[in-house]
Design an enzyme around this catalytic site. Structure first.
Site: not given
Length: 172
Positions: A103-104
């Protein structure tokens, strides 16, 4: 079995830490959480998970770990403000040790300037940032680059992320 360093702070994406760490532990690996100070608890952004920190960043050496895990949420963005976490991340990439970012999570890799020429993926909102960092962004559930870097986009990709991360850990 592998010792996996996990860089994490408040506002991590609960499931992106909990599911992979459970899979790593069930396969016999050890997951160690690292933040600014040992003993404190950090809370997931969904409020579903509380994680006790095992080690402060000043008390660890990347050489003591076999792999690095970077869960998503707002945690990676908060951690990359601190050069110690960026340097820790960079050391794993430079040493060609396995790195797992979902994800991030790749935000720490961006700040560490370690994505140049690498195939990688991440959450849609950081795709352009990854491209600016020189990554070859691929919109797939999991991307494995150079038998070292495993990246995924979002919580729905966790099964593929876990599968490919565990495959790399088997080689340690």
């Amino acid at each position: 079995m592998a010792k996996i360093a996990t860089l994490i702070t408040n506002m991590f994406e609960d499931v992106e830490y909990m599911d992979p760490s459970r899979a790593f532990n069930e396969a016999g690996h050890e997951v160690f959480t690292i933040e600014k100070e040992a003993g404190k608890e950090v809370k997931g952004k969904q409020g579903e998970a509380m994680v006790k920190i095992d080690h402060g960043i000043d008390d660890v050496n990347p050489e003591d770990f076999d792999a690095l895990f970077l869960p998503g949420g707002f945690s990676p963005d908060l951690l990359r403000e601190d050069d110690r976490f960026v340097a820790f991340t960079k050391s794993f990439m430079d040493a060609k040790k396995p790195v797992f970012a979902i994800c991030h999570g790749p935000q720490l890799l961006i700040t560490a300037k370690t994505l140049e020429g690498r195939d990688a993926t991440g959450y849609k909102s950081i795709a352009q940032d990854m491209l600016y960092a020189g990554a070859k962004y691929v919109d797939k559930e999991v991307v494995v680059c150079q038998n070292q870097l495993v990246t995924s986009r979002q919580p729905d990709d966790i099964p593929a992320f876990n599968r490919e991360s565990l495959k790399l850990l088997e080689q340690i």
